[in-house]
Each structure stands twice: as structure tokens, then as C-alpha cells.
Write a protein that holds these residues in place. Sequence first.
Motif, PDB file in Angstrom:
ATOM      1  N   VAL A   1       8.203   1.146 -10.138  1.00  0.00           N
ATOM      2  CA  VAL A   1       7.219   0.914  -9.067  1.00  0.00           C
ATOM      3  C   VAL A   1       6.055   0.087  -9.575  1.00  0.00           C
ATOM      4  O   VAL A   1       5.604  -0.860  -8.904  1.00  0.00           O
ATOM      5  N   GLU A   2       5.531   0.402 -10.756  1.00  0.00           N
ATOM      6  CA  GLU A   2       4.387  -0.339 -11.292  1.00  0.00           C
ATOM      7  C   GLU A   2       4.751  -1.787 -11.572  1.00  0.00           C
ATOM      8  O   GLU A   2       3.950  -2.700 -11.362  1.00  0.00           O
ATOM      9  N   SER A   3       5.966  -2.010 -12.042  1.00  0.00           N
ATOM     10  CA  SER A   3       6.424  -3.390 -12.278  1.00  0.00           C
ATOM     11  C   SER A   3       6.462  -4.162 -10.956  1.00  0.00           C
ATOM     12  O   SER A   3       6.033  -5.317 -10.860  1.00  0.00           O
ATOM     13  N   TRP A   4       6.995  -3.474  -9.937  1.00  0.00           N
ATOM     14  CA  TRP A   4       7.055  -4.127  -8.615  1.00  0.00           C
ATOM     15  C   TRP A   4       5.659  -4.400  -8.085  1.00  0.00           C
ATOM     16  O   TRP A   4       5.389  -5.476  -7.534  1.00  0.00           O
ATOM     17  N   LEU A   5       4.741  -3.408  -8.269  1.00  0.00           N
ATOM     18  CA  LEU A   5       3.365  -3.574  -7.781  1.00  0.00           C
ATOM     19  C   LEU A   5       2.677  -4.742  -8.475  1.00  0.00           C
ATOM     20  O   LEU A   5       1.949  -5.513  -7.847  1.00  0.00           O
ATOM     21  N   THR A   6       2.908  -4.861  -9.771  1.00  0.00           N
ATOM     22  CA  THR A   6       2.282  -5.961 -10.516  1.00  0.00           C
ATOM     23  C   THR A   6       2.774  -7.310  -9.996  1.00  0.00           C
ATOM     24  O   THR A   6       1.986  -8.231  -9.754  1.00  0.00           O
ATOM     25  N   THR A   7       4.108  -7.394  -9.842  1.00  0.00           N
ATOM     26  CA  THR A   7       4.685  -8.651  -9.333  1.00  0.00           C
ATOM     27  C   THR A   7       4.224  -8.922  -7.904  1.00  0.00           C
ATOM     28  O   THR A   7       3.854 -10.043  -7.544  1.00  0.00           O
ATOM     29  N   GLU A   8       4.237  -7.879  -7.078  1.00  0.00           N
ATOM     30  CA  GLU A   8       3.873  -8.046  -5.662  1.00  0.00           C
ATOM     31  C   GLU A   8       2.391  -8.378  -5.497  1.00  0.00           C
ATOM     32  O   GLU A   8       2.017  -9.113  -4.583  1.00  0.00           O
ATOM     33  N   ALA A   9       1.544  -7.846  -6.390  1.00  0.00           N
ATOM     34  CA  ALA A   9       0.115  -8.159  -6.320  1.00  0.00           C
ATOM     35  C   ALA A   9      -0.101  -9.657  -6.528  1.00  0.00           C
ATOM     36  O   ALA A   9      -0.888 -10.299  -5.821  1.00  0.00           O
ATOM     37  N   SER A  10       0.636 -10.210  -7.500  1.00  0.00           N
ATOM     38  CA  SER A  10       0.538 -11.659  -7.728  1.00  0.00           C
ATOM     39  C   SER A  10       1.062 -12.429  -6.515  1.00  0.00           C
ATOM     40  O   SER A  10       0.484 -13.451  -6.104  1.00  0.00           O
ATOM     41  N   THR A  11       2.161 -11.915  -5.930  1.00  0.00           N
ATOM     42  CA  THR A  11       2.731 -12.571  -4.748  1.00  0.00           C
ATOM     43  C   THR A  11       1.764 -12.526  -3.572  1.00  0.00           C
ATOM     44  O   THR A  11       1.573 -13.523  -2.855  1.00  0.00           O
ATOM     45  N   LEU A  12       1.144 -11.338  -3.390  1.00  0.00           N
ATOM     46  CA  LEU A  12       0.165 -11.199  -2.296  1.00  0.00           C
ATOM     47  C   LEU A  12      -1.022 -12.144  -2.488  1.00  0.00           C
ATOM     48  O   LEU A  12      -1.486 -12.783  -1.537  1.00  0.00           O
ATOM     49  N   GLN A  13      -1.505 -12.216  -3.723  1.00  0.00           N
ATOM     50  CA  GLN A  13      -2.655 -13.088  -3.980  1.00  0.00           C
ATOM     51  C   GLN A  13      -2.304 -14.549  -3.718  1.00  0.00           C
ATOM     52  O   GLN A  13      -3.086 -15.306  -3.137  1.00  0.00           O
ATOM     53  N   LYS A  14      -1.087 -14.945  -4.142  1.00  0.00           N
ATOM     54  CA  LYS A  14      -0.645 -16.315  -3.894  1.00  0.00           C
ATOM     55  C   LYS A  14      -0.491 -16.564  -2.389  1.00  0.00           C
ATOM     56  O   LYS A  14      -0.860 -17.623  -1.877  1.00  0.00           O
TER      57      LYS A  14
ATOM     58  N   ILE B   1       0.840  -1.206   0.000  1.00  0.00           N
ATOM     59  CA  ILE B   1       0.000   0.000   0.000  1.00  0.00           C
ATOM     60  C   ILE B   1       0.873   1.254   0.000  1.00  0.00           C
ATOM     61  O   ILE B   1       0.561   2.253  -0.676  1.00  0.00           O
ATOM     62  N   ILE B   2       1.983   1.185   0.753  1.00  0.00           N
ATOM     63  CA  ILE B   2       2.906   2.333   0.759  1.00  0.00           C
ATOM     64  C   ILE B   2       3.450   2.576  -0.646  1.00  0.00           C
ATOM     65  O   ILE B   2       3.502   3.725  -1.135  1.00  0.00           O
ATOM     66  N   GLN B   3       3.840   1.494  -1.323  1.00  0.00           N
ATOM     67  CA  GLN B   3       4.368   1.628  -2.686  1.00  0.00           C
ATOM     68  C   GLN B   3       3.279   2.063  -3.664  1.00  0.00           C
ATOM     69  O   GLN B   3       3.539   2.810  -4.622  1.00  0.00           O
ATOM     70  N   TYR B   4       2.060   1.605  -3.417  1.00  0.00           N
ATOM     71  CA  TYR B   4       0.940   2.019  -4.273  1.00  0.00           C
ATOM     72  C   TYR B   4       0.698   3.521  -4.123  1.00  0.00           C
ATOM     73  O   TYR B   4       0.477   4.244  -5.125  1.00  0.00           O
TER      74      TYR B   4
END
Length: 731
Positions: free
Chosen positions: A212-225, A174-177
Amino acid sequence: MAMWIQAQQLQGDALHQMQALYGQHFPIEVRHYLAQWIENQQWDLVDMDNPAEEAKAKRLLDNLVAELQMKAQLQGGEDGFLLKIKLGHYANQLKSTYDRCPLELVRCIKHILHSEQRLVQEATKVSCGSGVVAMDTLSQRHQQINQTFEELRLATQETENELRKLQHSQEYFIIQYQENLRIQAQLSSLSSLTPAERTQRESALQSKRATVESWLTTEASTLQKHRLDLAEEHQKTFSLLRKQQTLILDEELIQWKRRQQLAGNGGPHEGGLDVLQSWCEKLADLIWQNRQQIRRCEHLTQQLPLPGPMEELLNKLNADITDIISALVTSTFIIEKQPPQVLKTQTKFAATVRLLVGGKLNVHMNPPQVKAVIVNEQQAKALLKNESTHSESSGEILNNNCVMEYHQATGTLSAHFRNMSLKRIKRSDRRGAESVTEEKFTVLFEAQFSVGSNELVFHVKGRVPFIVPDKVLWHQLCEALDMKYKAEMHSERGLSEDNQVFLAQKAFTSSSNNPEDYRTMTISWAQFNRDSLPGRNFTFWQWFDGVVELMKRHLKPHWNDGAILGFVNKQQAQDMLLSKPNGTFLLRFSDSEIGGITIAWVAENPNKSGERMVWNLLPYTTKDFTIRSLADRISDLNHLLFLYPDRPKDEVFAKYYTPPLCTYQHKYFASAFVFLFFSLPEMLRSMYYQLFDNMLDPDGDFDLEDTMDVARHVEELLRRPMAKQWSSQQS
């Protein structure tokens, strides 16, 4: 704690050996007050030869000291003051003794537990032989339950750790978002700059935004997993929780309830609820921890919605955990002390209900009120099938409301109904030959529990009615009769196989002597206690119950001595006695009279020289034995010489004979007899002169025992109105 309960029952040398295990190095009071906690720890998993295990041993020591200090703090009141000081002292003592060598504490406790187990097993082997197998099986089952709790504790701790990691990851996401939004806002504000400045700044911001957006995309998948993995782990934990709860509620608790039923029919006491309550409380703790984790997962999902099946999974997990809590709360609302099996109107009776998880889930913070109602069989069946949610009453019970009380010392939440009374009862129309005693009712206890600060509310009903089948297998009935008989006799001598064959012959009007012929037969309620036995005006149960009442009131010692065969019919007695010398006798229950016992003996036939025959006295009943005991009556009958098969009667019964009367008592009875005798009119006195001749002993003196019998007879005559009136007229 199961092992400690068994260890406390040791006797003699085994008890001394158990006590010798304790001392200053480990006080027995610590073992007693922390019994459950000590037995739940995995002491055997600590490798004593591995120095690296010292940290694990240190944790066990610290936890033991903490548990002891907490137990000390719970002691309150005047009686608990000294115990509080003592337990606090032991906590400090153990800390100072083992703080530098915690592995020695583990070694000490392992030795104690293994020694206790050995002593209990040896004592069990001596007292019950093959029963040691059952003891081992019980211990193994309890050990399995405790091991599963340890697995659940570790699994719950693991999901808690993963949930915290997920929360930290999501917070950083959320901070990165927010940082990405700030970059976008900065890009939007570049229009106010000069082209040269805008180009320079835009290039840097665009590069940063892309990163940042690349990290958010990757992290979103990680969070969902991470969320899905956590949900899967929760599902595994719930599966294990459900399995553990089924084992405890559907096996252990049901077995306790079954023992409670049997105890009402003479079976052994159902046992305490401490172990069951500790298990149920552990379940409650673990379930609630997992439920709180699910709620935090829901909050995280709402805080940061991500595409995927997470919402559906959480809904299922929520439903699962609510089902588990509901089953736990409703199943652990039990009747600790049952009402009487037979209720009479206008008569006080008592009962106690208890919630085994009452100290958990904040239930005790708002003590619920319990209400008792009485319902008939049809209403009970409808409630069981969920055909009716309203408990219609079939009668009125006074003092039928009670608030549950929480006892901090024992951690129990219970309601004690001490002064209930059945004021009235609504009876249904009876069909055919049914009697009033055949109509069944149940006392139903109901309450409403608020769990977790009113988060969940459960309406619970206690006392599932005992199902009474129309027919049962004969061997099942025999087990129940044997249990009842042994309980009433306070003896291990119950109904032998021959006794059970005798009862089967009576119940089924059969002549077969083969036990196997009856093994698969069923007996109906009508055969048991509705239809009269052939040629009699009483039922099978009335006859058997009469035997039990007679035996427990007057003849229990003789049954336990093996002096009474009892379950022998007239023909069997004749066959048995005719092969024995004259004067041999046996005691059998009367076939013709409820609660009667007769003496059968073999002697010469006075009407036919050289012929022997079996004689049977009229049955003695409770009324007879309130006047004169069985042993004294057998002593009076001089023609009775040997108790079947060949025991001299004095050898068997002499210890029960009434001691000879002293001289003073002789004079008292003689004076009473003379007074009573001469109070009779002359006509009645003449009737007894012939009897007096037979009462003289060789020296011409009255035989005291016969004199007393005549005196009692005279006294009975004088009490009759006709005799008194006749006596008055004659005088």
C-alpha cells in the motif's frame, strides 16, 4: 446570427430566393429564433459521405430540438402563447422527420447557409462593388471568433473531464491512505497477541503495508503530476480566453463605440448589440466555468496537501481568472443610448445603459442601481488615470438614479434614464478667448455589480470621455464634415475633392488649388471655431454650419439634383461663366454672409458695348426662402437662361415651380391688393404709380407675380407703426 441579419436585408428576387430555401423540411421560424445557435455549429465538419458521422449528426439534431424546446419554454405572456405552441410543434416535427436520417438535416442546413451566404455576397457586390471585400473580411472575423469559442468550449470540457478524473483518483488515494492507517493500527495492536500469532499476523500486515505504501508513493507523484498538468491546461485556456476577450472587447466593442460616436456626427447607425452580447455572454459562461474548476482544484489541494508548487500555481490562476472577469464586467457596462452632445439646464434628456453580461454570472438576480453624475474634463482625466476614485460632481442632475431591469425575452439587463434634467452646472474660470461652449463635461454612469452570489463585487463606471485633440489633420476633418453634410442632405452626394479644396482655402487663407498641399496640414480648434475668418465676424465652422442649415431647410432637392455648385468663390465663378454664353448662371454660397447663397450670371456690360461681365445678386437667406422658393425666384429672373454649364433652367427647376394660381386665387389677390393699395396715404400711393407702368403686360394687364410682390411690399409697410400712424393722420 451575423449572416441571418444580412439575409433579412435582401430585397427583390434575392429575398424570394432566400425565402424559397425554407418550408416544411426546415421552417423559417426555426432559422430566425435559433439564428445564433445555428451559425455557431460546425456543420461543415460533418462528412456527409461517411456513415460513421451519423452519430455526430444525431447529436446536432438532438441539440437543435433541445434548443428549440428551451426557446419555446421561454415564451411567456399573452403574446408568447401562440409562439410557444408553434416552436414546440416545430421541435416535434424536426425530431420525427430527421430522427432516422440525421445526416439529411445536416445536408439541409448546410445548403441553406451556403445559399444565404451566396445571395448576400451577390447582393453586396451589386450594391457596393468593392464593399464585398469588407463584407467577406467581416464574415471571416466573425467566423474566427465562433471557431475560437468552439476551441474554448472543447478545452473547458476537457479540463472538466480531467478534473473529475483527478477527483476520483484523489478519492481512491484517500481510501488507500486510510487503509494504510488501518494496517498501522492493526500492527500496533499485535502486542496483545501471543508471539506465534503476532509473528504470523505481523508478516502478512507488513507485506500488505509495504504494498500500500509503495502504491501511495507512486500515486502521490501521479496525482501531483496530474494537478500540474491540469494547471498547465488551465493556463492555456486562460491565455486563449484572454486573447478572445481582447478581440471582442478591444476590437469589436471598441469599433461599435466608435460607430456610436460617428453616428452622432451623421455617420451610419452603430448597429445592434445582439451579436456582441451573445459573444460576451459566452465569454462569461466559459470564464465562470473555468473559475469554478479552479476553486474545485483548490478544494482538492486543501483536502490532500502534497509537496510542490501547486499552491503558488493556483494563486496565480485565481488572479488570472479574476482579472479576466473584472475586465469583462467593467468593459461590458456600456451606454447604449448616449445623452445629447449639448446639454441645456432645465431641459429633459434621456440615456440608456446596459450590461452585456447582465443575464449571466447571477448579476440580474440582484439588480444593481445606476447613478449618473456630471464631471468636468479635469475630473474625467483624473478618473481615467485612477488619480481619483471618488466621482466629484460638477453639477446637479435630477432623476439621476435608476435600477437596472432584466428583460427575460431579450436577455438584456439595462437601465433607462427617461427624465433626467440638468438642474445646475459649476463652470470653471474661462481662459482667454474660450467661450462657454468650449468647456467640456461628461455624464458618468456608475454602479456596483455583485457577481456569482456576491463572491466578487465590482464598482464600474461607464462612458470613457471622448478625447478632443487640440489639432487634427485636415483630411480627418474633411471626412467628418463630409459625413455630416451627407447625413443632413440625406444624400450620397457629399463634399467632392474640389469642395474640400475650397474649404481648405477658406480655413487656411490659402490660394493653392492642389489637394496634396493640404493633405498633411493640421487645423487647430482656434482655426476651426474660435478665430474669425479674415475680414469677417464669423468663424470657419459658423460659416459651414450656416451652409448646412440653409441647405437642409430649403435647398436639399437642388443639391441632390446637382443644381448647386455651392463651394465656389467669386473669382472662380467669374472664370467659369465668362467662357459660357450670356444668361448662363450658377449658384454659390456667399462668402460674406452666414447661410447665404447667391446667383452669379454672365451678361453684357450695359456701360460698355461689346464687353461681357459677371453679375452677382445679393445673397438669399432662410428668411428669403420662407417667402419664395429658389426655383420660383430663378423662374422670375428672365435673364437667367442656362444653369452652368449648359442646362436650360426650366429643364432643371420646372418641377419645383409653384403651380399657377386658379382664377379664384387671382381674384382674391387682386382684391387684397386693391384694398391694401387704397389704404395707403396719397403720398405713398404716388410712389407706386411708376412701378405699375412696368407691371403691365403687352395687353395692358397686370403681371400677377409682380403684383403679388408689390402687394407684399405694401402689406409690410402697413404693418410698420410709422406707416399706420401716417395713414391715420392722412385719413
